[in-house]
Design a protein around this motif. Structure first.
Motif, PDB file in Angstrom:
ATOM      1  N   THR B  37       0.797  -1.222   0.000  1.00  0.00           N
ATOM      2  CA  THR B  37       0.000   0.000   0.000  1.00  0.00           C
ATOM      3  C   THR B  37       0.830   1.273   0.000  1.00  0.00           C
ATOM      4  OG1 THR B  37      -0.170  -0.252   2.390  1.00  0.00           O
ATOM      5  CG2 THR B  37      -2.052  -0.966   1.071  1.00  0.00           C
ATOM      6  N   THR B  38       1.904   1.315  -0.798  1.00  0.00           N
ATOM      7  CA  THR B  38       2.660   2.555  -0.880  1.00  0.00           C
ATOM      8  C   THR B  38       1.917   3.594  -1.706  1.00  0.00           C
ATOM      9  OG1 THR B  38       3.854   1.523  -2.679  1.00  0.00           O
ATOM     10  CG2 THR B  38       4.958   1.589  -0.555  1.00  0.00           C
ATOM     11  N   SER B  39       0.969   3.155  -2.538  1.00  0.00           N
ATOM     12  CA  SER B  39       0.149   4.106  -3.281  1.00  0.00           C
ATOM     13  C   SER B  39      -1.248   3.525  -3.446  1.00  0.00           C
ATOM     14  CB  SER B  39       0.757   4.394  -4.647  1.00  0.00           C
ATOM     15  OG  SER B  39       0.653   3.237  -5.451  1.00  0.00           O
ATOM     16  N   ALA B  40      -2.219   4.394  -3.745  1.00  0.00           N
ATOM     17  CA  ALA B  40      -3.606   3.952  -3.848  1.00  0.00           C
ATOM     18  C   ALA B  40      -3.780   2.942  -4.979  1.00  0.00           C
ATOM     19  CB  ALA B  40      -4.511   5.164  -4.076  1.00  0.00           C
ATOM     20  N   ILE B  41      -3.080   3.169  -6.094  1.00  0.00           N
ATOM     21  CA  ILE B  41      -3.283   2.289  -7.249  1.00  0.00           C
ATOM     22  C   ILE B  41      -2.738   0.890  -6.967  1.00  0.00           C
ATOM     23  CG2 ILE B  41      -1.160   2.954  -8.490  1.00  0.00           C
ATOM     24  CD1 ILE B  41      -4.533   2.537 -10.196  1.00  0.00           C
ATOM     25  N   ASN B  42      -1.611   0.808  -6.253  1.00  0.00           N
ATOM     26  CA  ASN B  42      -1.079  -0.502  -5.870  1.00  0.00           C
ATOM     27  C   ASN B  42      -2.063  -1.249  -4.973  1.00  0.00           C
ATOM     28  OD1 ASN B  42       1.211  -0.086  -7.256  1.00  0.00           O
ATOM     29  ND2 ASN B  42       2.580   0.040  -5.488  1.00  0.00           N
ATOM     30  N   GLY B  43      -2.641  -0.517  -4.000  1.00  0.00           N
ATOM     31  CA  GLY B  43      -3.611  -1.132  -3.093  1.00  0.00           C
ATOM     32  C   GLY B  43      -4.805  -1.663  -3.860  1.00  0.00           C
ATOM     33  N   LEU B  44      -5.318  -0.856  -4.794  1.00  0.00           N
ATOM     34  CA  LEU B  44      -6.484  -1.260  -5.580  1.00  0.00           C
ATOM     35  C   LEU B  44      -6.159  -2.482  -6.429  1.00  0.00           C
ATOM     36  CD1 LEU B  44      -9.402  -0.499  -6.310  1.00  0.00           C
ATOM     37  CD2 LEU B  44      -8.502   0.849  -8.196  1.00  0.00           C
ATOM     38  N   GLY B  45      -4.986  -2.458  -7.090  1.00  0.00           N
ATOM     39  CA  GLY B  45      -4.591  -3.588  -7.942  1.00  0.00           C
ATOM     40  C   GLY B  45      -4.477  -4.872  -7.159  1.00  0.00           C
ATOM     41  N   MET B  46      -3.807  -4.803  -6.009  1.00  0.00           N
ATOM     42  CA  MET B  46      -3.656  -5.985  -5.159  1.00  0.00           C
ATOM     43  C   MET B  46      -5.018  -6.471  -4.681  1.00  0.00           C
ATOM     44  SD  MET B  46      -1.400  -7.936  -3.910  1.00  0.00           S
ATOM     45  CE  MET B  46      -1.727  -9.373  -2.925  1.00  0.00           C
ATOM     46  N   GLY B  47      -5.888  -5.522  -4.300  1.00  0.00           N
ATOM     47  CA  GLY B  47      -7.222  -5.885  -3.809  1.00  0.00           C
ATOM     48  C   GLY B  47      -8.031  -6.599  -4.874  1.00  0.00           C
ATOM     49  N   LEU B 141     -13.946  -7.500  -2.283  1.00  0.00           N
ATOM     50  CA  LEU B 141     -14.070  -6.058  -2.466  1.00  0.00           C
ATOM     51  C   LEU B 141     -13.848  -5.324  -1.145  1.00  0.00           C
ATOM     52  CD1 LEU B 141     -17.000  -5.849  -5.031  1.00  0.00           C
ATOM     53  CD2 LEU B 141     -14.563  -5.562  -5.424  1.00  0.00           C
ATOM     54  N   GLY B 142     -14.233  -5.960  -0.032  1.00  0.00           N
ATOM     55  CA  GLY B 142     -13.939  -5.374   1.281  1.00  0.00           C
ATOM     56  C   GLY B 142     -12.437  -5.256   1.493  1.00  0.00           C
ATOM     57  N   PHE B 143     -11.714  -6.294   1.077  1.00  0.00           N
ATOM     58  CA  PHE B 143     -10.254  -6.289   1.169  1.00  0.00           C
ATOM     59  C   PHE B 143      -9.678  -5.199   0.272  1.00  0.00           C
ATOM     60  CE2 PHE B 143      -6.083  -8.238  -0.077  1.00  0.00           C
ATOM     61  CZ  PHE B 143      -5.516  -8.221   1.175  1.00  0.00           C
ATOM     62  N   ALA B 144     -10.214  -5.125  -0.970  1.00  0.00           N
ATOM     63  CA  ALA B 144      -9.743  -4.104  -1.910  1.00  0.00           C
ATOM     64  C   ALA B 144     -10.013  -2.705  -1.360  1.00  0.00           C
ATOM     65  CB  ALA B 144     -10.427  -4.281  -3.266  1.00  0.00           C
ATOM     66  N   PHE B 145     -11.193  -2.532  -0.750  1.00  0.00           N
ATOM     67  CA  PHE B 145     -11.555  -1.249  -0.143  1.00  0.00           C
ATOM     68  C   PHE B 145     -10.543  -0.864   0.938  1.00  0.00           C
ATOM     69  CE2 PHE B 145     -13.786   0.264   3.745  1.00  0.00           C
ATOM     70  CZ  PHE B 145     -13.977   1.579   3.368  1.00  0.00           C
ATOM     71  N   ALA B 146     -10.215  -1.828   1.793  1.00  0.00           N
ATOM     72  CA  ALA B 146      -9.275  -1.554   2.884  1.00  0.00           C
ATOM     73  C   ALA B 146      -7.901  -1.173   2.340  1.00  0.00           C
ATOM     74  CB  ALA B 146      -9.168  -2.773   3.792  1.00  0.00           C
ATOM     75  N   LEU B 147      -7.442  -1.932   1.334  1.00  0.00           N
ATOM     76  CA  LEU B 147      -6.108  -1.662   0.785  1.00  0.00           C
ATOM     77  C   LEU B 147      -6.057  -0.314   0.070  1.00  0.00           C
ATOM     78  CD1 LEU B 147      -5.419  -4.555   1.542  1.00  0.00           C
ATOM     79  CD2 LEU B 147      -4.285  -4.791  -0.648  1.00  0.00           C
ATOM     80  N   THR B 148      -7.142  -0.001  -0.665  1.00  0.00           N
ATOM     81  CA  THR B 148      -7.165   1.277  -1.372  1.00  0.00           C
ATOM     82  C   THR B 148      -7.180   2.429  -0.383  1.00  0.00           C
ATOM     83  OG1 THR B 148      -8.533   0.137  -2.991  1.00  0.00           O
ATOM     84  CG2 THR B 148      -8.277   2.493  -3.276  1.00  0.00           C
ATOM     85  N   LEU B 149      -7.960   2.271   0.709  1.00  0.00           N
ATOM     86  CA  LEU B 149      -8.034   3.309   1.730  1.00  0.00           C
ATOM     87  C   LEU B 149      -6.657   3.566   2.350  1.00  0.00           C
ATOM     88  CD1 LEU B 149     -10.143   5.090   3.125  1.00  0.00           C
ATOM     89  CD2 LEU B 149     -10.356   3.342   4.888  1.00  0.00           C
ATOM     90  N   LEU B 150      -5.998   2.470   2.772  1.00  0.00           N
ATOM     91  CA  LEU B 150      -4.677   2.621   3.387  1.00  0.00           C
ATOM     92  C   LEU B 150      -3.675   3.185   2.376  1.00  0.00           C
ATOM     93  CD1 LEU B 150      -2.842   2.246   5.814  1.00  0.00           C
ATOM     94  CD2 LEU B 150      -2.523  -0.131   5.168  1.00  0.00           C
ATOM     95  N   GLY B 151      -3.770   2.693   1.126  1.00  0.00           N
ATOM     96  CA  GLY B 151      -2.877   3.198   0.077  1.00  0.00           C
ATOM     97  C   GLY B 151      -3.086   4.686  -0.168  1.00  0.00           C
TER      98      GLY B 151
END
Lengths: 190, 198
Positions: B37-47, B141-151
Motif C-alpha cells: 500500500t505505498t500508493s492507492a493504485i497498488n492497493g487497488l490492484g492488489m485488492g 471487495l472489502g479487502f480491496a476497499f481496505a487496501l485502497t483506503l490505506l494506500g
C-alpha cells in the motif's frame, strides 16, 4: 566475506518483518512472551532453511529443466506444506525434546508467508544454492530477532495505561512502526 | 428468488466492507496490506487480484465440496487457490506489467493469504455455489476497499498525491511511504473503523 554481507543485509537492512512485511501474522499473534518468540523463531529457522534448499533444487532440476516455470507457485506451496508435515513426524520420532520445543509452532508455519516468500525471492534473485541457504538463514535470524525484540517490548507495554480504543493490535502496530523506524537506521550499512 | 434469500445474499455481500472487514476487523491478510500500500493504485490492484482469486476459489471449492474426502480437504483447497493465483499471475504479467512489477512478490503470496483459505474453509465448503460467489465477491471487495483506503492515506501524506495525481508540488512526509508509515497508517485506520462501525 560476501556471505557475511548477505547475512547482515538480511538481518538488519532488509529485515523480513520490519522492511519486507512478510510473516506479520506470527509476528503479531505469537509474540506475547519472549520464550514463545524464541521457539517460533527457531522453528522458522529450521523450516525456512530446509524449504529453501528443497524448493531451489526442485525449481532448478525439475521446473526449469522441463520449461514449466509457471508451475512454481503450486509446486512450492505443496512442497512446503508436505515438508512441514514430514518434519513434524520425523522430529516426533527422532528428537522428542526438540519436538516438545518446536512442535506447536510447526503447523502454523505452512501459512507463514515468509517461508514461501524466501523460496520465491531466491529464485527471483538468481542466487545459487550456497547463496540461497545463507540468505535463508540470515532472513530467519532476522525474523527471530524482530520477534524477540517485539515480544520483550510487549511484555512491558501491557502494564502501561493505553486508551481503550488503542489497546491490543493498534498499539502493537504503532510499536512495530517505531521498531521499523529504528531498523531504518541500518539502511546503507551493506 | 424469495425475498429472504435476496436479503441473505445482500448481507453476505455487504458484511465484508465494515462488519467483517478482513483487514480492519478480522485482521487477516496483513502482509500484503502493509507491503503493497505505498500508493492507492497498488492497493487497488492488489485488492482486485485477491478478489479474483477469492471468487474463483470460492466457486470451485463449493462445486467440488461433495467429492473431497474430509482428510485431504485443506491440501485440495490449496491446490485450487494456487491454480487461480497462477492464472492471475500470468494475466497480470501479460496485460499490466508495470503493476505486476510493483506488486512483485506479493502476487504469488496470495496463496498464503489467510482470507482466501479462510473463506474456502469457513464458507464455501458449507454453502451453495451462488452464495459462495457472493461471499467471495463481498469479502474480496472489502479487502480491496481496505487496501485502497490505506494506500490513499499513505500516498496522500507521503507524496501529497492520489492515484498519481499530485496536489502540492513538494516532497511529502516521506516516512509514510516507507515501511514505518504502513504500521502507523494501519494502526490508526483500525481504530477509526472500529469507532465508525460501532
Amino acid at each position: 566475506m560476501e556471505y557475511i554481507l548477505i547475512i547482515i543485509g538480511a538481518i538488519f537492512v532488509n529485515n523480513i518483518v520490519l522492511a519486507q512485511f512478510l510473516g506479520i501474522c506470527p509476528f503479531l499473534g505469537v509474540s506475547g512472551k519472549v520464550k514463545t518468540a524464541v521457539g517460533m523463531g527457531g522453528a522458522v529457522l529450521f523450516v525456512m532453511t530446509l524449504a529453501t534448499i528443497v524448493t531451489w533444487l526442485i525449481y532448478t532440476y525439475i521446473l526449469a529443466k522441463f520449461g514449466i516455470e509457471y508451475m512454481r507457485t503450486i509446486a512450492f506451496i505443496l512442497v512446503i506444506a508436505s515438508l512441514v508435515q514430514m518434519v513434524e513426524i520425523i522430529l516426533k520420532k527422532i528428537s522428542p525434546s526438540l519436538y516438545q520445543a518446536l512442535g506447536v509452532f510447526l503447523p502454523l508455519i505452512t501459512t507463514n508467508c515468509a517461508i514461501l516468500g524466501v523460496a520465491i525471492l531466491v529464485i527471483d534473485k538468481d542466487f545459487n544454492l550456497a547463496y540461497s541457504v545463507v540468505y535463508a538463514i540470515g532472513t530467519a535470524l532476522g525474523f527471530l530477532l524482530a520477534l524477540v525484540i517485539f515480544a520483550g517490548l510487549r511484555e512491558h507495554i501491557e502494564k502501561l495505561p493505553i486508551p481503550k480504543a488503542m489497546q491490543g493490535v493498534p498499539a502493537a502496530l504503532v510499536m512495530a512502526g517505531i521498531l521499523a523506524l529504528a531498523f531504518m537506521g541500518f539502511s546503507g550499512l551493506v | 428468488m424469495k425475498e429472504e434469500t435476496i436479503m441473505n445474499n445482500l448481507k453476505n455481500f455487504t458484511k465484508g466492507f465494515f462488519k467483517e472487514n478482513p483487514v480492519f476487523i478480522l485482521l487477516l491478510g496483513l502482509c500484503p496490506t502493509l507491503g503493497v500500500t505505498t500508493s492507492a493504485i497498488n492497493g487497488l490492484g492488489m485488492g482486485l487480484a485477491t478478489t479474483f482469486v477469492l471468487v474463483g476459489s470460492n466457486v470451485v471449492v463449493s462445486l467440488i465440496k461433495g467429492f473431497i474426502p474430509d482428510k485431504v480437504r485443506i491440501p485440495s483447497f490449496i491446490v485450487v487457490i494456487a491454480s487461480f493465483v497462477t492464472i492471475i499471475e500470468l494475466v497480470m504479467s501479460a496485460y499490466v506489467p508495470a503493476l505486476y512489477e510493483s506488486l512483485g512478490l506479493f502476487i504469488p503470496l496470495i496463496v498464503v493469504n489467510c482470507i482466501v483459505l479462510g473463506r474456502a474453509e469457513a464458507f464455501a465448503s458449507k454453502n451453495t455455489v451462488f452464495s459462495s460467489l457472493i461471499d467471495g465477491l463481498g469479502m474480496g471487495l472489502g479487502f480491496a476497499f481496505a487496501l485502497t483506503l490505506l494506500g490513499s492515506v499513505r500516498e496522500l501524506l507521503g507524496s501529497y498525491s492520489l492515484f498519481g495525481y499530485k496536489f502540492i508540488q513538494t516532497d511529502g512526509i516521506l516516512v509514510f511511504v516507507l515501511a514505518p508509515g504502513a504500521f502507523f497508517g494501519l494502526a490508526y485506520l483500525i481504530v477509526l473503523i472500529k469507532k465508525v462501525s460501532k
